[in-house]
Scaffold this motif. Structure first.
Motif, PDB file in Angstrom:
ATOM      1  N   SER A 171       0.825  -1.213   0.000  1.00  0.00           N
ATOM      2  CA  SER A 171       0.000   0.000   0.000  1.00  0.00           C
ATOM      3  C   SER A 171       0.859   1.262   0.000  1.00  0.00           C
ATOM      4  O   SER A 171       1.900   1.319   0.654  1.00  0.00           O
ATOM      5  N   ASP A 172       0.389   2.280  -0.730  1.00  0.00           N
ATOM      6  CA  ASP A 172       1.040   3.587  -0.646  1.00  0.00           C
ATOM      7  C   ASP A 172       0.656   4.302   0.642  1.00  0.00           C
ATOM      8  O   ASP A 172       1.339   5.224   1.061  1.00  0.00           O
ATOM      9  N   LEU A 173      -0.442   3.885   1.242  1.00  0.00           N
ATOM     10  CA  LEU A 173      -0.929   4.548   2.449  1.00  0.00           C
ATOM     11  C   LEU A 173      -0.673   3.684   3.684  1.00  0.00           C
ATOM     12  O   LEU A 173      -0.743   2.456   3.618  1.00  0.00           O
ATOM     13  N   ILE A 174      -0.411   4.330   4.791  1.00  0.00           N
ATOM     14  CA  ILE A 174      -0.152   3.638   6.052  1.00  0.00           C
ATOM     15  C   ILE A 174      -1.480   3.386   6.758  1.00  0.00           C
ATOM     16  O   ILE A 174      -2.361   4.256   6.781  1.00  0.00           O
ATOM     17  N   ALA A 175      -1.621   2.183   7.333  1.00  0.00           N
ATOM     18  CA  ALA A 175      -2.856   1.856   8.050  1.00  0.00           C
ATOM     19  C   ALA A 175      -2.858   2.527   9.422  1.00  0.00           C
ATOM     20  O   ALA A 175      -1.810   2.895   9.955  1.00  0.00           O
ATOM     21  N   LYS A 176      -4.053   2.667   9.996  1.00  0.00           N
ATOM     22  CA  LYS A 176      -4.189   3.275  11.331  1.00  0.00           C
ATOM     23  C   LYS A 176      -3.402   2.469  12.366  1.00  0.00           C
ATOM     24  O   LYS A 176      -3.389   1.241  12.322  1.00  0.00           O
ATOM     25  N   GLY A 177      -2.761   3.184  13.263  1.00  0.00           N
ATOM     26  CA  GLY A 177      -2.041   2.514  14.342  1.00  0.00           C
ATOM     27  C   GLY A 177      -0.743   1.849  13.925  1.00  0.00           C
ATOM     28  O   GLY A 177      -0.174   1.065  14.678  1.00  0.00           O
ATOM     29  N   LEU A 228      -0.436  16.343  15.717  1.00  0.00           N
ATOM     30  CA  LEU A 228      -1.532  15.681  16.437  1.00  0.00           C
ATOM     31  C   LEU A 228      -2.619  15.166  15.493  1.00  0.00           C
ATOM     32  O   LEU A 228      -3.331  14.219  15.811  1.00  0.00           O
ATOM     33  N   ARG A 229      -2.733  15.782  14.318  1.00  0.00           N
ATOM     34  CA  ARG A 229      -3.775  15.383  13.376  1.00  0.00           C
ATOM     35  C   ARG A 229      -3.646  13.901  12.987  1.00  0.00           C
ATOM     36  O   ARG A 229      -4.623  13.262  12.652  1.00  0.00           O
ATOM     37  N   LEU A 284      -2.353  11.439  14.923  1.00  0.00           N
ATOM     38  CA  LEU A 284      -2.219  10.587  16.107  1.00  0.00           C
ATOM     39  C   LEU A 284      -2.915   9.234  15.955  1.00  0.00           C
ATOM     40  O   LEU A 284      -2.371   8.206  16.367  1.00  0.00           O
ATOM     41  N   PRO A 285      -4.112   9.169  15.322  1.00  0.00           N
ATOM     42  CA  PRO A 285      -4.752   7.851  15.144  1.00  0.00           C
ATOM     43  C   PRO A 285      -3.915   6.887  14.303  1.00  0.00           C
ATOM     44  O   PRO A 285      -4.184   5.695  14.298  1.00  0.00           O
ATOM     45  N   TYR A 286      -2.924   7.378  13.605  1.00  0.00           N
ATOM     46  CA  TYR A 286      -2.095   6.512  12.767  1.00  0.00           C
ATOM     47  C   TYR A 286      -0.848   6.014  13.500  1.00  0.00           C
ATOM     48  O   TYR A 286      -0.161   5.117  13.031  1.00  0.00           O
ATOM     49  N   LEU A 287      -0.562   6.615  14.664  1.00  0.00           N
ATOM     50  CA  LEU A 287       0.689   6.296  15.359  1.00  0.00           C
ATOM     51  C   LEU A 287       0.564   4.968  16.096  1.00  0.00           C
ATOM     52  O   LEU A 287      -0.437   4.700  16.765  1.00  0.00           O
ATOM     53  N   ASP A 313      -7.237   0.343   5.802  1.00  0.00           N
ATOM     54  CA  ASP A 313      -8.176   0.152   6.921  1.00  0.00           C
ATOM     55  C   ASP A 313      -9.570  -0.225   6.431  1.00  0.00           C
ATOM     56  O   ASP A 313     -10.213  -1.120   6.974  1.00  0.00           O
ATOM     57  N   THR A 359      -6.665   2.885  18.570  1.00  0.00           N
ATOM     58  CA  THR A 359      -5.714   3.992  18.418  1.00  0.00           C
ATOM     59  C   THR A 359      -6.281   5.215  19.118  1.00  0.00           C
ATOM     60  O   THR A 359      -7.496   5.324  19.308  1.00  0.00           O
ATOM     61  N   PRO A 360      -5.388   6.132  19.502  1.00  0.00           N
ATOM     62  CA  PRO A 360      -5.873   7.345  20.158  1.00  0.00           C
ATOM     63  C   PRO A 360      -6.820   8.104  19.233  1.00  0.00           C
ATOM     64  O   PRO A 360      -6.645   8.095  18.025  1.00  0.00           O
ATOM     65  N   LEU A 409      -8.626  11.451  17.600  1.00  0.00           N
ATOM     66  CA  LEU A 409      -8.108  12.742  17.167  1.00  0.00           C
ATOM     67  C   LEU A 409      -8.334  13.748  18.299  1.00  0.00           C
ATOM     68  O   LEU A 409      -9.465  13.952  18.730  1.00  0.00           O
TER      69      LEU A 409
END
Lengths: 195, 530
Positions: free
Chosen positions: A61-67, A81-82, A84-87, B324, B337-338, B340
């Protein structure tokens, strides 16, 4: 190895110049790489991000999954912070501390600080003032990259080589200034990680 | 050969150059712009004589590409999704005439509408024109498909469509190049009727196109881009096309347990699909864009087994896919995940500080607000569309290239007293000139503002076809010189601008006002390069 990085900032801040150095280093090491960029309308002062994935195995994938992101590298604190759900739980945020305030409802600095405080793994630094001390505000993005070097999954020397290759045609002085900036950023990250 | 780190767009451009390209024809449009720019950057010394100047719009681009093909040479034509609408006429008919030199038609779709008015799926156009369609899943495939696409086009005798999406166009990855081929020699069709679509000829040509369909199907059946991978778990068979395939595999790093048919070339390979239908309990379709494959599989009466996709809500119908969304459809739980944080606010794009459009809108708003409900402002496509957002909230429409002028005229015909159109210089020459002629011919009481920044700004500052010619074009179309006004949009000229706009709005005939100041991005780039 596999490192998933989200680079973020505001259109015009130059996140792609940071991505270019990492990309150069990755390709030179024969790693696989995918880097999704944002072009077009959002570049006009809106939020921008780039998904940069490096791995020694093919990447789908070119895109990273959440988390799943190992690192959020941001030129602006709210923009860090925008994503953060991906970290990932063990992931790090490395961000510039200076707000880019071009919207009417930009958060109060104390609220922003509180939200950043809640992130366990982070390096926050004022890249412009570090760059100014070094003698050139133009290297602030490389200070940023320096602070991220412990989290990229490649040796520091390889990032250094990437800088040499990218800036070599601009002369030895420019190369050295950027290497100094890289080292200054790394020093900040190193001292954070000791704590 | 060397491995290059290229955007999908750049991989397409490099492939075309390596395949013996003689000309690229395009109008800038996200996410397709970088294809032409890449070719332009390689042609600065002009030794290869490869055409790469921007066209005035997608229709002129497609027609010129067809002309180059008529003369036996290989041509590339590139555009964003909505550009395909603009050139639909020559595109559809180019399948009837057929080609001589290979012609690759790149349609860059924009699911999620990152920079577009809709998320239309160009595969329907390819299908409508009855030409082969290629859909890459990676930058390397994009390169290979274009490199071989010219040959495929010449073998099929029709243009070949390459359908890409934003995430492929604007993502960078390593691409291995292949050997550089020479350009075709100038040569013409042996059939003097080939490009003569008079009904009597066109009927014959159309029959030939219909007969060729079985050949295109055969090529697709044999294509390595339509790859069947068997899997032990036959409870599902997965049909995945283009980059949607990547999102599937991202969820199965050790390999997908279900049989997977990866689609990269159309028409759909019937034999391979039939194998899946015979062996699997149900089918799922993962595709980026509209339910194009899904519709064909389901047909009106179905194929006797369930096909999950976008029509039954198995995947969302709108917006682009990602790992996802696809993972969730396959039953994977998203990691916790946290959320937003609340402090994160929207940061919409905005007009640059110092931009001439800002001064234009400040003046326009002052004049328009005096008229209250008797005035509406029709916008168009470009940076100035951002005039819809605060602080300006200045425009009431944005539909398609050139629509500002004609919609203003139509609303005025209906009785709107003060109809104003705002259009940029590049959009004006793209599709606004014919609109203006309609207004001239009826002396429609509308006020047309051509906000001229002497570039195609939104896509990054490409040359604008009308630079230096806007007044001449307007006068040539018959605009009254008394009501053609040129202004310099600067704060210090605010009062003068308001007064001019007010006077021209009050005038009960057609006026054109041209606020002209170079785009500050283009200007600062020029200064840097000095």
């Amino acid at each position: 190895m596999k490192t998933d990085i989200i680079l973020s900032g505001v259109g015009g801040q130059g996140i792609l110049s940071i991505a270019a150095v990492i990309g150069e280093a990755a390709v030179h090491r024969n790693l696989y790489m995918k880097q999704a960029e944002v072009h077009g309308m959002s570049q006009r002062g809106g939020d921008v991000q780039s998904n940069l994935r490096i791995s020694d195995k093919p990447i789908h994938s070119d895109l990273i999954a959440k988390g799943k992101a190992d690192l959020i590298l941001s030129l602006e604190p709210m923009e860090a912070l925008r994503y953060l759900p991906y970290l990932s739980k063990e992931g790090w945020i490395v961000t510039n501390s200076t707000p880019f305030n071009n919207i009417p409802d930009y958060p109060e600095s104390s609220d922003l600080q509180k939200a950043l405080d809640a992130v366990p793994n982070k390096v926050i630094l004022d890249i412009d003032s570090i760059a100014k001390e070094l003698g050139s505000i133009r290297v602030s993005n490389i200070v940023m990259l320096g602070a991220a070097t412990p989290f990229i999954g490649m040796d520091y020397e390889e990032i250094e080589k990437g800088i040499r290759r990218i800036f070599s045609r601009k002369g030895e002085d420019i190369v050295n200034m950027n290497l100094k900036a890289l080292a200054a950023g790394k020093a900040v990250a190193d001292s954070h990680m000791k704590h | 050969m060397d491995k290059l780190l290229l955007l999908g767009d750049e991989a397409i451009a490099q492939a075309a150059l390596d395949a013996g390209l003689s000309g690229v024809y395009a109008y800038p449009g996200t996410p397709s712009t970088e294809i032409t720019e890449y070719i332009q950057n390689t042609q600065k010394d002009k030794t290869e004589n490869i055409h790469c100047r921007w066209s005035t719009n997608e229709k002129t681009a497609m027609e010129a590409a067809l002309g180059m093909s008529f003369a036996g040479k290989r041509a590339l034509v590139c555009m964003k999704c909505v550009g395909v609408n603009v050139c639909a006429d020559p595109f559809i008919n180019s399948a009837i005439t057929g080609i001589v030199g290979g012609l690759v038609f790149v349609a860059a779709d924009d699911p999620s509408m990152h920079s577009s008015q809709d998320e239309q799926d160009s595969r329907f156009y390819g299908n409508f024109a009855m030409v082969p369609i290629l859909e890459p899943s990676s930058q390397q495939e994009a390169y290979d498909m274009v490199y071989n696409g010219f040959e495929l086009s010449e073998r099929c005798g029709v243009p070949v469509m390459l359908r890409i999406v934003t995430r492929l166009a604007h993502s960078r990855a390593g691409v291995v190049r292949r050997e550089r081929k020479p350009q075709n020699e100038l040569h013409y069709s042996k059939d003097p009727k080939q490009f003569m679509l008079l009904p009597a000829v066109a009927r014959l040509k159309y029959k030939k196109l219909l007969e060729s369909q079985k050949d295109y199907l055969e090529y697709a059946e044999e294509s390595a881009y339509n790859h069947y991978t068997d899997g032990p778990d036959k409870s599902k068979g997965v049909v995945a096309s283009g980059i949607a395939f990547n999102y599937l595999m991202e969820n199965y790093p050790e390999g997908c347990p279900f049989p997977v048919l990866k689609i990269g070339q159309y028409p759909l390979p019937e034999t391979k699909l039939r194998k899946m239908v015979t062996e699997c309990k149900e089918l799922v379709v993962v595709e980026e864009g509209y339910p194009f494959i899904e519709d064909q599989l389901k047909g009106l009466l179905g194929i006797g087994l369930t096909v999950h996709g976008k029509k039954d809500g198995w995947l969302p119908r709108a917006g682009e896919l990602n790992p996802d969304i696809v993972g969730k459809a396959f039953g994977f739980e998203l990691p916790e995940t946290p959320a937003l944080p609340e402090v994160v606010k929207n940061r919409p794009p905005s007009l640059c500080v110092g931009c001439g459009h800002r001064d234009m809108y400040d003046a326009l708003n002052a004049a328009v607000h005096e008229k209250g409900e008797d005035s509406k402002v029709f916008g168009d496509i470009g940076c100035y569309t951002l005039g819809y957002l605060p602080p300006y909230k200045a425009i009431h429409s944005c539909v398609d290239m050139g629509a500002s002028i004609t919609m203003a005229k139509g609303a005025s015909d209906a009785g709107l007293k003060y109809a104003v159109a705002v259009i940029g210089d590049s959009t004006f020459t793209h599709s606004g000139m014919t609109s203006l002629l309609d207004a001239v011919n009826e002396n429609a009481p509308i006020t047309v503002i051509i906000s001229d920044n002497e570039t195609t700004a939104m896509t990054g500052g490409q040359d604008s076809a009308g630079t230096g010619k806007i007044e001449a074009i307007c006068l040539g179309l018959g605009v009254d010189p008394e009501h053609l006004k040129v202004l310099v949009p600067l704060k210090k000229n605010h009062d003068e601008m308001v007064e001019t706009i007010r006077l021209e709005m009050n005038y009960r005939g057609l006026s054109v006002i041209i606020p002209r100041r170079e785009c500050i991005q283009t200007a600062s780039r020029k200064n840097k390069n000095k």
